[in-house]
Write an enzyme that holds these catalytic residues in place. Sequence first.
Site, PDB file in Angstrom:
ATOM      1  N   ASP A   1      39.183  75.837  71.387  1.00 20.89           N
ATOM      2  CA  ASP A   1      39.060  76.638  72.544  1.00 20.89           C
ATOM      3  C   ASP A   1      39.979  78.050  72.343  1.00 20.89           C
ATOM      4  OD1 ASP A   1      36.601  75.816  72.868  1.00 20.89           O
ATOM      5  OD2 ASP A   1      37.923  74.517  74.707  1.00 20.89           O
ATOM      6  N   ARG A   2      40.819  77.388  70.599  1.00 18.68           N
ATOM      7  CA  ARG A   2      42.009  78.911  70.796  1.00 18.68           C
ATOM      8  C   ARG A   2      43.168  78.385  71.261  1.00 18.68           C
ATOM      9  NH1 ARG A   2      38.811  78.252  66.858  1.00 18.68           N
ATOM     10  NH2 ARG A   2      37.546  80.521  65.665  1.00 18.68           N
TER      11      ARG A   2
END
Length: 217
Positions: free
Chosen positions: A195-196
């Site tokens: 999710d970065r």
Amino acid sequence: MDAASSPPSIAGLRRTYEGLPFTEADLAADPVTQFAAWFADAVEARLPEPNAMVLATSSAGGLPTARTVLLKGFDEQGFVFYTNYESRKGRDLAENPRACLLFPWHQIRRQVRVEGRVARLSREDSAAYFHSRPYGSRLGAWASRQSAVVRSREELDARYRELAERWPEEPPVPDFWGGFRVIPAEVEFWQGQTDRMHDRLRYRRSGEEWITERLAP
């Protein structure tokens, strides 16, 4: 442009990073020790040329440029590479002796970024490394005036053959060639996460000490 010649979609290149957790508790006391551990991981993972690094420099006028070079050594004093002093990077570093290095270890979802000032190695250290290189590489250092415009490949090859006839055994060390050391002021270790929400942990020099900080991804 027809469908057969359409470029690949950038959207199709999306990926999810799933790295191991990387926390402050994992950090070594200094960035060189931490780099050595990650470099060993890159070698063990059989990455192609794990010592390949992007070297970014800037001219006195602020014009940036980057290229890939090979790391040839590192210790507590810094990170070492060799080049032609008259090349574009050599000229940049003469005008503005600061640089940034980037090790893009994509396959293991890691990268390391090093920023710092740059100093030339001693003539003795550069000569010792030069004489350790294969014969062909030593001739190549003489044959190529790196970054200069040449008329053709044939011109380069002719120059190489001429030098091979002049020095069939031991080319001398060129006075325009040698080593640089990047002396780190900051070293950032990046570990990809889902999710970065990547882990970015940075060492920053403060006097004689290293301060560690977490950066937002």
